[in-house]
Design a protein around this motif. Structure first.
Motif, PDB file in Angstrom:
ATOM      1  N   ALA A 166       0.900  -1.115  -0.168  1.00 41.79           N
ATOM      2  CA  ALA A 166       0.197  -0.208  -0.040  1.00 41.79           C
ATOM      3  C   ALA A 166       0.831   1.199  -0.145  1.00 41.79           C
ATOM      4  N   LYS A 167       1.823   1.368   0.773  1.00 44.02           N
ATOM      5  CA  LYS A 167       2.998   2.347   0.750  1.00 44.02           C
ATOM      6  C   LYS A 167       3.723   2.629  -0.468  1.00 44.02           C
ATOM      7  N   GLU A 168       3.831   1.624  -1.225  1.00 52.97           N
ATOM      8  CA  GLU A 168       4.469   1.651  -2.549  1.00 52.97           C
ATOM      9  C   GLU A 168       3.613   2.379  -3.536  1.00 52.97           C
ATOM     10  N   LEU A 169       2.331   2.052  -3.328  1.00 51.76           N
ATOM     11  CA  LEU A 169       1.410   2.603  -4.362  1.00 51.76           C
ATOM     12  C   LEU A 169       1.033   4.192  -3.789  1.00 51.76           C
ATOM     13  N   GLY A 170       1.506   4.858  -2.621  1.00 49.74           N
ATOM     14  CA  GLY A 170       1.536   6.172  -2.101  1.00 49.74           C
ATOM     15  C   GLY A 170       0.270   6.250  -1.162  1.00 49.74           C
ATOM     16  N   TYR A 171      -0.097   5.088  -0.864  1.00 54.99           N
ATOM     17  CA  TYR A 171      -1.034   5.125   0.211  1.00 54.99           C
ATOM     18  C   TYR A 171      -0.584   5.513   1.489  1.00 54.99           C
ATOM     19  N   GLU A 172      -1.383   6.415   2.285  1.00 48.59           N
ATOM     20  CA  GLU A 172      -0.971   7.017   3.515  1.00 48.59           C
ATOM     21  C   GLU A 172      -1.614   5.955   4.746  1.00 48.59           C
ATOM     22  N   LEU A 173      -0.782   5.556   5.312  1.00 50.28           N
ATOM     23  CA  LEU A 173      -1.173   4.495   6.706  1.00 50.28           C
ATOM     24  C   LEU A 173      -1.552   5.296   7.850  1.00 50.28           C
TER      25      LEU A 173
END
Length: 173
Positions: A166-173
């Motif tokens: 998800a982070k690699e997709l630019g998603y902020e956790l």
């Protein structure tokens, strides 16, 4: 209906509360989806063929980011209490019915396997996966795999890989 970018919806999809429906980015809704409730869908969501969400105008179904419904799932957000002795079905005036109306939520990174059934008020916790043909009548624990009717926990899942991708997709956790 409001939707983000990279949004696909099949021509035969029926969303009865179209005016309140919200869909995020990177969403695909396949053939035969039928929804009678209010619906709010996040990003990176897939709704497979022939899924049904019922519950009428007061029902609410929420799918957070990175969630999915596999083919043939049925989600009930509102329904009659069959045990109370009241009359049942939406053609009967409400004063003669006892209705359970409670939203259903799929928290991020959760998924329902093929032909699952989910009852009103259930929250599928973050990272939970429900195996094919399961009945979910109670909320789940995070990052756990459930199977059966009723669904029971069988093992834990790791969240690290989901978070990494998800982070690699630019998603902020």
């Amino acid at each position: 209906m409001k939707h983000g970018i990279d949004f696909y919806i099949n021509d035969d999809v029926v969303i009865k509360r179209n005016e309140t429906a919200i869909f995020g980015n990177h969403v695909a809704i396949d053939k035969g989806f039928y929804c009678t409730t209010q619906i709010n869908v996040g990003d990176y969501v897939h709704i497979s063929p022939y899924c049904t969400v019922i519950g009428g105008k007061d029902g609410m179904f929420i799918m957070e980011d990175f969630t999915g419904l596999s083919a043939g799932c049925r989600v009930v957000c509102c329904g009659d209490d069959y045990t109370s002795g009241h009359l049942m079905n939406p053609t009967v005036p409400i004063k003669y019915r006892k209705v359970k109306n409670d939203k259903v939520v799929l928290k991020r990174f959760s998924c329902l396997g093929t032909n699952c059934d989910v009852l009103p008020g259930v929250v599928i916790a973050e990272g939970s996966v429900i195996g094919a043909n399961s009945l979910v009548n109670k909320s789940t624990e995070p990052w756990t795999v459930y199977v059966g009717s009723p669904a029971k926990p069988i093992k834990k899942r790791s969240k690290e890989l989901s978070y990494k991708f998800a982070k690699e997709l630019g998603y902020e956790l």
